[in-house]
Design an enzyme around this catalytic site. Structure first.
Site, PDB file in Angstrom:
ATOM      1  CE  LYS A  83      38.098  39.689  40.139  1.00 45.71           C
ATOM      2  NZ  LYS A  83      37.405  40.514  40.864  1.00 45.71           N
ATOM      3  CD  GLU A 105      42.461  47.322  41.413  1.00 46.81           C
ATOM      4  OE1 GLU A 105      42.494  48.206  40.564  1.00 46.81           O
ATOM      5  OE2 GLU A 105      42.028  46.419  41.571  1.00 46.81           O
ATOM      6  CB  SER A 393      33.601  33.949  40.847  1.00 44.12           C
ATOM      7  OG  SER A 393      34.525  33.447  41.841  1.00 44.12           O
TER       8      SER A 393
END
Lengths: 423, 293, 423, 293
Positions: A83, A105, A393
């Site tokens: 991220k 968000e 991930s």
């Protein structure tokens, strides 16, 4: 539209100038490296973010599946997931654009924590919107964001999860658009977000491509990545899209031509408890948008969606909060329609098995999101060729409680006995 | 079927409704909140109360442009099982003085037909006698398919002009105005606010050069607000959240008291608009000399 | 003794052969890279562990202190701390030695989780001993170890913390020594453990030395690292020890000679609530062994200790579980006595401020252990020269609950308002 | 002051106590558990019961070589405030047939003096009449300073021989044996175990070539164990945890019942040892013919 039939800019008029300003900034800073933007981004991802991440040969999985399995270790990025690649890119872009504030968000909190970290690092005031339900069940992530100096606003509407948080962030943005940038958390939203986020995440595939060449001597037969919104998916796939015989996917902008090496791209969605829709309650017990969704417009883009026949967006479900989204990146919809990406899914149970299997066999506790890719590897490794890359991930520390709870309900082959957990 | 489809000097029923009833009152409620039957009574009450144009919200699950009041109304409507087909049947069933517009999100329009296309929705809308469509998440750049369909069926597609709409985009949008320009007085989402005046004047003055009807929304809740907006040179005033509040307050008391309250509110607003219009006329005809210091 | 007056092999007779076997293995595999041991170790630390870790210029700290501050990012190592450097090295060594099983102690759980990860990765059965108190307060780490397939044995004796866990692990080792290797968690224990662990951790300083030369063009004026047992400390310092004018520290084995560049080495201990001993209860409200300890023998080595006049080991205290130990590595004791390393300490409060400061200013949530080094930076930056490296030995996700609790009790300058934590 | 310091053919009181009382019983309890006063009574009871040598544990907070039983005893002793000085005063005060040894960890010895040195402890030990020292965490390699001090003061420094002690190390340790070789019958920590025999024979047979007294410990709790150990050719049997268990069981009942039980247990163990010795003598003298198939 931006990608075949998909993409576009379906946003309130008030946001259009901001979206167009972002298009302009995307072109100048990201595509043309104006003021050395991309250089600074890459440098900060190295020093602050910990890139490049390793591509690791998974010895025991390789043995188990009798083929070469490599893991792309995005779990080692600062913050614990891919991220940050996007969050840092966008916060830096906001700075270059002269914005004074960012909003974002977050669902499970991974994007929120990454954004809060990036904002602290770059000295940018930051507000995060998070559904009330998620705030309550992901409290450690709330703490992390607050520790990084971000404000966290809990969204009381609806089911209090990601969808509501996005809606509320868009509302904030619509009110404060002139000085605020909205750091969207995946390859979704109006153009240019899907491209922008993809380009920030594409470092995953770019590194992987170089590393696998160096370590295995050739490109992989397949790349497997989980898909919720699709940012790690597109990040892992983007550089490999032209690696196929079909000339439609030759990437003209980079001067590439169709390749001899055919790299299969597998987007593994959350099959939840079932792929069947609960039509009566307008609820999807899965988040398998690419596999089962229909075309529509959500959060600014035309893409595949989990929606009722009338067009109401369904509540999606997955044991993994980070995949629990009724939409998906428009570019993935396009790549699926055009046959370049194969959409597949595994259910909650297979993902939990994948979680435990990697933890026990390789000493890597993967995020529940990534565990879906590992679940698919178990189910379908025979179809994936001799050389497979799985994108890990993120790390799974954040998922321990969920996994314990969900493991207790089931009889999982790969799990330790969680009844006697403290020795 | 609603609205008087009189041939006039104007391009559409919608424009006529504003021009001919200047200063016009445009009212909004969410269809299906708390039920479609009640909505019918409310719309008739708004019509009786002097609405010159009525927007009916077709509820969508992700109303990103709405503030908390209309969000909540939409949730109530969805929980009550409001569907597009039910919505169209309501319109069919309505017979109002004021032309009716549907306000909904783009996905609702796309999904009405079998394959994510806009025409089935527009056809059905035209068939029920709706006069136009407002889509808060459809900027001009993405509107071609819907505009063409609307043109083909004689419906207005109303565009919103935001405080951030400027330069070329403003020109382009204003040149494409159909019905009226929905002028968003301030940034943010829908919702009644105590103070409406400052931003309105700025928003409108940017549009002075364009000879199209301008209606101002976002934040109007009282007759005095309506007056101020008209004084600021708007052709119409748009009121939504304040009416939805009335529906919500009377929710459990049944349709009749809510309808009465809506009618009274509409009357107050229309009177306010007219008062604003008179002030404006007086001011224009008879500007007082500045006082000597 | 191994280091001046310190070190040695004070272990039960039953363990002596194992300790000597380890000496032999240390020499063959670690010092002489027999069978390519060190190559494999380094390769696995790259692919599995995520090395090298970045050396990051801390922009806002540099501004705050008006000098160049660099952070060595050990928080980015797989598992979240430098601990894996040692755990992986020892588990791999155990494999080379033909051992069939490993045991390890853990306090807060960082060494236990690192060992469990390494053991899973290398397919080695693994049992971890952890005090009952620590098991209860560090449950997520227990889960992580169990997920990685390790057994976790809770130790009921005494105060149920690190000291008791070490005692119990030694007992297991004494029983199973022929087929078992004890993966000790710091630069403590009988020779050759302090050297072995140091050499596995020395990668921290080796990378730092290269990176700072490349990034800042010279060696730092000082290196600051927190010290509990001292593994991150010795890891960060070892390569810099010869970087001083004093010829006693020229490292003969590597052919180095005294350097022109004088690098100050600061070991920051946990000052806890006070440096004063509570003699009546034989309790030290700190873990400042180097600063206040006296010489003695604990856990196999002569070193500085927190002990009563009669020789009973005291309970130590620190807000940071990982520093909460009454002993310290013998080499650090020696380097302190000989003047090469400066022992300093900061109290719990300064560490908490350091935690919050780095979180807010740099977007890095440091371990509470590492926060002591950051607390010292704040207090003493003026004495540290123009170019300072701080070792961020681990990440602080594990410490969130503790920090919240401890922050609520205090009025901390750098902390967010933790009373209204969920927005 | 304890033990009879008779000049004999042996190097030390300790060796003499084993050789002359062959097969010998060596008993252990932790000093200060539950108090030093009680320990005095217990030691006298063990002496009366036939102990030929008594080890007294001086408690250290980190007893890494002990199993749970003796760990717990050490904790009780520390909680009762047992100090080295108190320990030495107890020894001073004792007058037993059997020579006394102190068993403690190296740090306790180091810290007795002002600057981490061994001599003050050894001097004080010698002064109180202790005959020797056993240090479970002091292998021969680190023992030079303490051995020298012991030599200077006529104390034995007893070394432990573990199952893992082999080759050169075994030779070196056996050549330095002072008093007796403390033969650890199996790997692990102290503690009573049901089964003791198998490992004992192996442990002892490795030491056949060395002409020094060998006493076997770790796991002995009953007279029959003692017999088995002596049968396996040990010169003495060492019992600790089984006695500490008795102390713990009678903890709250006062010193007298515990002392009686200790005395009885010592008697049982000594009888077991003697029985083992007789069997051995008989076996050696009069090996039965193997039965014909």
């Amino acid at each position: 539209a931006t990608f075949g039939d998909y993409g576009g800019q379906y946003v309130p008029e008030a946001l259009m100038p901001a979206v167009q300003e972002l298009e302009d900034a995307y072109e100048r800073y990201v595509l043309n490296n104006e003021d050395g933007f991309m250089d600074e981004f890459r440098e900060r991802m190295r020093e602050f973010g910990g890139r490049p991440t390793p591509l690791q040969r998974a010895d025991r999985l390789s043995e188990r599946y009798d083929r070469e399995i490599y893991l792309k270790r995005e779990d080692l990025v600062h913050g614990g997931a891919h991220k940050l690649n996007n969050a840092l890119g966008q916060v830096l872009l906001a700075k270059y654009m002269g914005k004074e504030r960012i909003v974002a968000e977050t669902g499970a909190g991974q994007h929120g924590t990454a954004t809060a970290m990036a904002a602290a690092h770059l000295e940018m005031p930051c507000e995060i919107y998070m559904g009330r339900t998620d705030v309550n069940r992901q409290r450690p992530n709330v703490y992390r964001m607050r520790m990084n100096g971000a404000e966290v606003n809990s969204v009381e509407a609806g089911s209090g999860t990601l969808k509501e948080a996005i809606n509320e962030t868009m509302r904030d943005w619509a009110t404060t658009v002139e000085r605020t940038h909205y750091v969207i958390g995946s390859v979704v939203g109006p153009h240019p977000f899907p491209k922008l986020v993809r380009d920030f995440q594409a470092v995953i595939g770019r590194e992987t491509r170089e590393q696998i060449r160096e370590q295995a001597g050739r490109l992989p037969d397949s790349v497997v990545a989980c898909a919720g919104g699709g940012s790690n998916t597109m990040g892992a796939f983007h550089e490999f899209v032209p690696d196929c015989a079909d000339p439609r996917f030759a990437n003209e902008s980079s001067g590439r031509s169709p390749r001899d090496e055919d790299v299969g791209l597998y987007a593994v969605e959350a099959g939840g408890s079932s792929l069947e829709i609960d039509a009566e309650n307008a609820v999807a017990p899965n988040s398998a948008t690419l596999s089962t969704g229909t075309n529509g417009v959500l959060h600014g883009a035309m893409t595949k969606l989990l929606q009722s026949e009338e067009g109401q967006i369904m509540e999606s479900h997955s044991v993994s909060a980070g995949l629990d989204y009724a939409g998906v990146g428009p570019e993935l919809s396009h790549l699926v329609d055009s046959g370049r990406v194969t959409p597949v899914s595994v259910d909650d149970e297979a993902a939990l098995e994948g979680f435990h299997r990697l933890s026990r066999l390789e000493g890597i506790i993967p995020a529940l999101e990534s565990s879906h890719a590992l679940g698919y590897l178990e189910e379908a490794h025979e179809d994936l060729g001799d050389l497979v890359v799985v994108n890990v991930s993120g790390r799974g520390d954040k998922d321990l409680e969920t996994v314990l709870e969900e493991t207790e309900k089931r009889d999982l082959e790969a799990a330790p006995d969680v009844e006697v957990f403290d020795g | 079927m609603s609205g008087d489809s009189t041939a006039s000097e104007y391009d559409s029923d919608v424009e006529a409704a504003i021009r001919e009833n200047h200063p016009a009152l445009i009212t909004y409620i969410t269809a299906g909140d708390p039920s479609l039957e009640d909505t019918k009574a409310y719309v008739e009450a708004l019509d009786r109360g002097g609405s010159d144009l009525i927007e009916l919200g077709l509820p969508f699950s992700e109303p990103i442009a709405e503030g908390p009041t209309i969000q909540a109304a939409i949730n109530r409507a969805l929980e009550a099982g409001t569907t597009p087909e039910g919505f169209f049947e309501l319109i069919d069933d309505l017979d109002t003085e004021a032309p009716l517009l549907v306000m909904t999100y783009y996905n609702m329009i796309l999904q009405y037909g079998p394959s994510a296309a806009v025409r089935p929705f527009v056809e059905r809308a035209a068939e029920t006698g709706l006069s136009g469509i407002i889509v808060p998440d459809l900027p001009a750049e993405e509107a071609d398919p819907l505009r063409e369909a609307c043109d083909d069926h004689g419906l207005d597609l109303v565009f919103i002009v935001a405080p951030t709409t400027e330069g070329e985009r403003l020109e382009r949008i204003m040149s494409q105005v159909s019905g009226f320009a929905y002028v968003q007085a301030r940034l943010g989402t829908t919702g009644a606010r105590a103070d409406v005046s400052n931003a309105t004047h700025d928003s409108l003055s940017r549009l002075d050069d364009y000879d199209v009807p301008k209606a101002v929304g976002f934040g109007v809740s009282e007759g005095d607000h309506a007056a101020e907006i008209i004084e600021a040179d708007a052709d119409g005033v748009i009121v939504g959240s304040a009416l939805v509040d009335i529906v919500a307050e009377h929710g459990s008391a049944g349709a009749a008291p809510a309808a009465d309250a809506l009618e009274a509110k509409a009357r107050e607003l229309k009177r306010g608009a007219l008062r604003g219009g008179e002030t404006l006329t007086n001011d224009t005809e008879d500007t007082p000399e500045p006082e000597q210091p």
